[in-house]
Design an enzyme around this catalytic site. Structure first.
Site, PDB file in Angstrom:
ATOM      1  N   LYS A  65      99.088 -17.406  13.250  1.00 51.76           N
ATOM      2  CA  LYS A  65      99.792 -16.839  14.407  1.00 51.76           C
ATOM      3  C   LYS A  65      98.896 -16.862  15.646  1.00 51.76           C
ATOM      4  O   LYS A  65      99.314 -17.283  16.709  1.00 51.76           O
ATOM      5  CB  LYS A  65     100.232 -15.395  14.133  1.00 51.76           C
ATOM      6  CG  LYS A  65     101.161 -15.232  12.948  1.00 51.76           C
ATOM      7  CD  LYS A  65     101.679 -13.811  12.843  1.00 51.76           C
ATOM      8  CE  LYS A  65     100.648 -12.775  12.480  1.00 51.76           C
ATOM      9  NZ  LYS A  65     100.155 -12.845  11.100  1.00 51.76           N
ATOM     10  N   ARG A 139     105.760  -5.434  12.616  1.00 48.72           N
ATOM     11  CA  ARG A 139     105.321  -5.711  11.258  1.00 48.72           C
ATOM     12  C   ARG A 139     106.143  -4.937  10.229  1.00 48.72           C
ATOM     13  O   ARG A 139     105.862  -5.015   9.034  1.00 48.72           O
ATOM     14  CB  ARG A 139     103.864  -5.267  11.131  1.00 48.72           C
ATOM     15  CG  ARG A 139     102.882  -6.400  10.850  1.00 48.72           C
ATOM     16  CD  ARG A 139     101.497  -5.772  10.861  1.00 48.72           C
ATOM     17  NE  ARG A 139     100.483  -6.564  10.258  1.00 48.72           N
ATOM     18  CZ  ARG A 139      99.582  -7.269  10.949  1.00 48.72           C
ATOM     19  NH1 ARG A 139      99.658  -7.341  12.254  1.00 48.72           N
ATOM     20  NH2 ARG A 139      98.622  -7.886  10.312  1.00 48.72           N
ATOM     21  N   ARG A 178      86.656 -17.738   7.796  1.00 53.11           N
ATOM     22  CA  ARG A 178      87.109 -17.386   9.140  1.00 53.11           C
ATOM     23  C   ARG A 178      86.100 -16.504   9.877  1.00 53.11           C
ATOM     24  O   ARG A 178      85.626 -15.507   9.352  1.00 53.11           O
ATOM     25  CB  ARG A 178      88.451 -16.647   9.021  1.00 53.11           C
ATOM     26  CG  ARG A 178      89.056 -16.254  10.316  1.00 53.11           C
ATOM     27  CD  ARG A 178      90.526 -16.078  10.196  1.00 53.11           C
ATOM     28  NE  ARG A 178      90.906 -14.755   9.724  1.00 53.11           N
ATOM     29  CZ  ARG A 178      92.145 -14.280   9.806  1.00 53.11           C
ATOM     30  NH1 ARG A 178      93.104 -15.035  10.308  1.00 53.11           N
ATOM     31  NH2 ARG A 178      92.426 -13.082   9.353  1.00 53.11           N
ATOM     32  N   ARG A 211      85.479 -10.566  10.248  1.00 55.69           N
ATOM     33  CA  ARG A 211      86.329  -9.382  10.200  1.00 55.69           C
ATOM     34  C   ARG A 211      86.090  -8.655   8.883  1.00 55.69           C
ATOM     35  O   ARG A 211      86.114  -9.275   7.830  1.00 55.69           O
ATOM     36  CB  ARG A 211      87.805  -9.797  10.285  1.00 55.69           C
ATOM     37  CG  ARG A 211      88.250 -10.080  11.685  1.00 55.69           C
ATOM     38  CD  ARG A 211      89.655 -10.580  11.726  1.00 55.69           C
ATOM     39  NE  ARG A 211      90.607  -9.743  11.016  1.00 55.69           N
ATOM     40  CZ  ARG A 211      91.928  -9.882  11.118  1.00 55.69           C
ATOM     41  NH1 ARG A 211      92.425 -10.806  11.917  1.00 55.69           N
ATOM     42  NH2 ARG A 211      92.740  -9.106  10.446  1.00 55.69           N
ATOM     43  N   ARG A 222      96.489  -6.852   2.029  1.00 55.00           N
ATOM     44  CA  ARG A 222      97.263  -7.150   3.246  1.00 55.00           C
ATOM     45  C   ARG A 222      98.456  -8.051   2.923  1.00 55.00           C
ATOM     46  O   ARG A 222      99.520  -7.922   3.513  1.00 55.00           O
ATOM     47  CB  ARG A 222      96.348  -7.805   4.301  1.00 55.00           C
ATOM     48  CG  ARG A 222      95.398  -6.788   4.906  1.00 55.00           C
ATOM     49  CD  ARG A 222      94.246  -7.429   5.643  1.00 55.00           C
ATOM     50  NE  ARG A 222      94.665  -8.221   6.771  1.00 55.00           N
ATOM     51  CZ  ARG A 222      93.962  -9.229   7.270  1.00 55.00           C
ATOM     52  NH1 ARG A 222      92.806  -9.565   6.731  1.00 55.00           N
ATOM     53  NH2 ARG A 222      94.405  -9.889   8.309  1.00 55.00           N
TER      54      ARG A 222
HETATM   55  P1  AMP Z   1      95.900  -8.643  12.327  1.00 54.32           P
HETATM   56  O1  AMP Z   1      94.726  -9.100  13.139  1.00 54.32           O
HETATM   57  O2  AMP Z   1      97.207  -8.910  12.996  1.00 54.32           O
HETATM   58  O3  AMP Z   1      95.853  -9.163  10.908  1.00 54.32           O
HETATM   59  O4  AMP Z   1      95.800  -7.047  12.236  1.00 54.32           O
HETATM   60  C1  AMP Z   1      94.668  -6.402  11.652  1.00 54.32           C
HETATM   61  C2  AMP Z   1      95.036  -5.016  11.185  1.00 54.32           C
HETATM   62  O5  AMP Z   1      95.465  -4.198  12.297  1.00 54.32           O
HETATM   63  C3  AMP Z   1      96.192  -4.964  10.205  1.00 54.32           C
HETATM   64  O6  AMP Z   1      95.769  -5.246   8.860  1.00 54.32           O
HETATM   65  C4  AMP Z   1      96.664  -3.514  10.388  1.00 54.32           C
HETATM   66  O7  AMP Z   1      95.770  -2.624   9.736  1.00 54.32           O
HETATM   67  C5  AMP Z   1      96.509  -3.306  11.888  1.00 54.32           C
HETATM   68  N1  AMP Z   1      97.739  -3.706  12.592  1.00 54.32           N
HETATM   69  C6  AMP Z   1      97.905  -4.780  13.429  1.00 54.32           C
HETATM   70  N2  AMP Z   1      99.157  -4.868  13.888  1.00 54.32           N
HETATM   71  C7  AMP Z   1      99.818  -3.824  13.323  1.00 54.32           C
HETATM   72  C8  AMP Z   1     101.174  -3.393  13.394  1.00 54.32           C
HETATM   73  N3  AMP Z   1     102.095  -4.050  14.102  1.00 54.32           N
HETATM   74  N4  AMP Z   1     101.509  -2.281  12.691  1.00 54.32           N
HETATM   75  C9  AMP Z   1     100.605  -1.594  11.979  1.00 54.32           C
HETATM   76  N5  AMP Z   1      99.315  -1.958  11.859  1.00 54.32           N
HETATM   77  C10 AMP Z   1      98.914  -3.069  12.526  1.00 54.32           C
END
Ligand code: AMP
Length: 325
Positions: A65, A139, A178, A211, A222
């Site tokens: 994404k 999400r 990554r 990360r 996740r």
């Molecule tokens: P990402 O970089 O999009 O994988 O997001 C990293 C982490 O941020 C996720 O595993 C969640 O813990 C939190 N997070 C990001 N976006 C959301 C969302 N829309 N709703 C809830 N938690 C989020």
């Protein structure tokens, strides 16, 4: 207290990463969404009514994404918002939201829907006349509903949802390689997209970080979270894409009320793009965006790169033709 902290001035963040999709979420889709095709005139009619690209980039964690959003931002006049990047910025800056989010993000869990909407809405409200992408939000179906209600109030409905379909095994192999540049969200992969200098960002020269949630155990959580909470959103958007929503009639000061025509109804477009690499998906995504939003402008830098490219191709083919004579 948590919500109060969200009223602080907005952070800036753009980002870079990759996504996927599996049999389970594919099953939720009607067959016609499972293959990419060029935008038809009907698709175009639906999206043109919104004119603006208001895109939700949907897919599993690690499916691309961010990487694909970053490519769109680089090529076109589009702003991208990544909730993961926003949260990581909060965490790094030790804000109140960041302190609350740290544990949740580290464990691969989700923050509450209302909190996430506030983070996103505070940004979107400044982007009314812009093309934008949401990466990582919504999400959950709850977040999808909250977002729709918010956008409806603003008169800026979503115009496109892109569902990235990348096999699970491809995603899992990407994660361990990554590395990210936290301030910009730029993502590197040691196997197929390494930085020019090991461990440092290409553009700023700043150090890259891993990360903490990119480890196999948390990543598995996740993915489970994705299937449990996020994949139902596809059904939500599938049914939204089948409806036409009337847009409000807006009068200019010169118009008599009788002159007001009903604008054509708005229709969300949902597309599934499949592939095993972001390069493969990029070709489809670029064509989709170009065909569906003809008003979208290319950035000057992107046009210049293309001009140079075609000039050098012309020189190469002239040289080759000369050599054949
Ligand atoms: P990402 O970089 O999009 O994988 O997001 C990293 C982490 O941020 C996720 O595993 C969640 O813990 C939190 N997070 C990001 N976006 C959301 C969302 N829309 N709703 C809830 N938690 C989020």
């Amino acid at each position: 207290m948590f919500l109060h902290a969200l009223r602080r001035p907005p952070l800036t963040a753009s980002r870079v990463r990759a996504i996927g999709h599996s049999a389970a979420s594919r099953r939720a889709l009607p067959f016609f969404l499972n293959t990419f095709r060029n935008a038809s005139s009907d698709d175009r009619a639906g999206a043109d009514q919104g004119k603006f690209l208001r895109l939700v980039m949907f897919g599993k964690p690690g499916a691309g994404k961010g990487t694909l959003s970053a490519r769109l931002v680089k090529k076109y006049d589009i702003v991208s918002l990544s909730t993961g990047d926003l949260l990581r910025q909060h965490i790094q800056e030790r804000t109140e939201v960041g302190r609350q989010a740290e544990e949740i993000v580290a464990q691969g869990k989700l923050l509450p829907d209302e909190v996430m909407l506030r983070i996103v809405a505070s940004k979107l409200d400044h982007l009314r006349n812009k093309h934008w992408i949401l990466d990582g939000f919504p999400r959950t179906v709850g977040q999808g509903e909250l977002l729709d209600a918010h956008l409806k109030k603003q008169g800026t409905p979503l115009s496109l949802v892109v569902n990235l379909d990348v096999p699970d095994e491809v995603i899992l192999s990407r994660i361990s390689d990554r590395w990210v540049h936290l301030p910009s969200g730029r993502v590197y992969n040691l196997s197929y997209n390494p930085p020019k200098v090991d461990g440092f960002d290409d553009e700023t020269g700043e150090p890259l970080t891993k990360r903490p949630d990119d480890n196999p155990e948390i990543f598995a959580r996740r993915l489970t979270q994705f299937y449990a909470s996020t994949s139902p959103l596809l059904e939500y958007y599938t049914s939204a894409a089948q409806k036409r929503t009337p847009l409000p009639r807006v009068a200019t000061p010169q118009q008599h009320p009788h002159q007001l025509a009903f604008p054509p109804a708005h229709r969300l477009l949902l597309k599934t793009l499949s592939g095993t690499t972001s390069d493969e998906i990029w070709v489809q995504l670029d064509a989709l965006v170009r065909d569906t939003f003809p008003a979208l402008k290319e950035n000057a830098a992107s046009l210049e790169t293309r001009r140079r490219h075609s000039l050098s191709e012309a020189v190469v083919s002239q040289t080759a033709a000369g050599a054949q004579k």
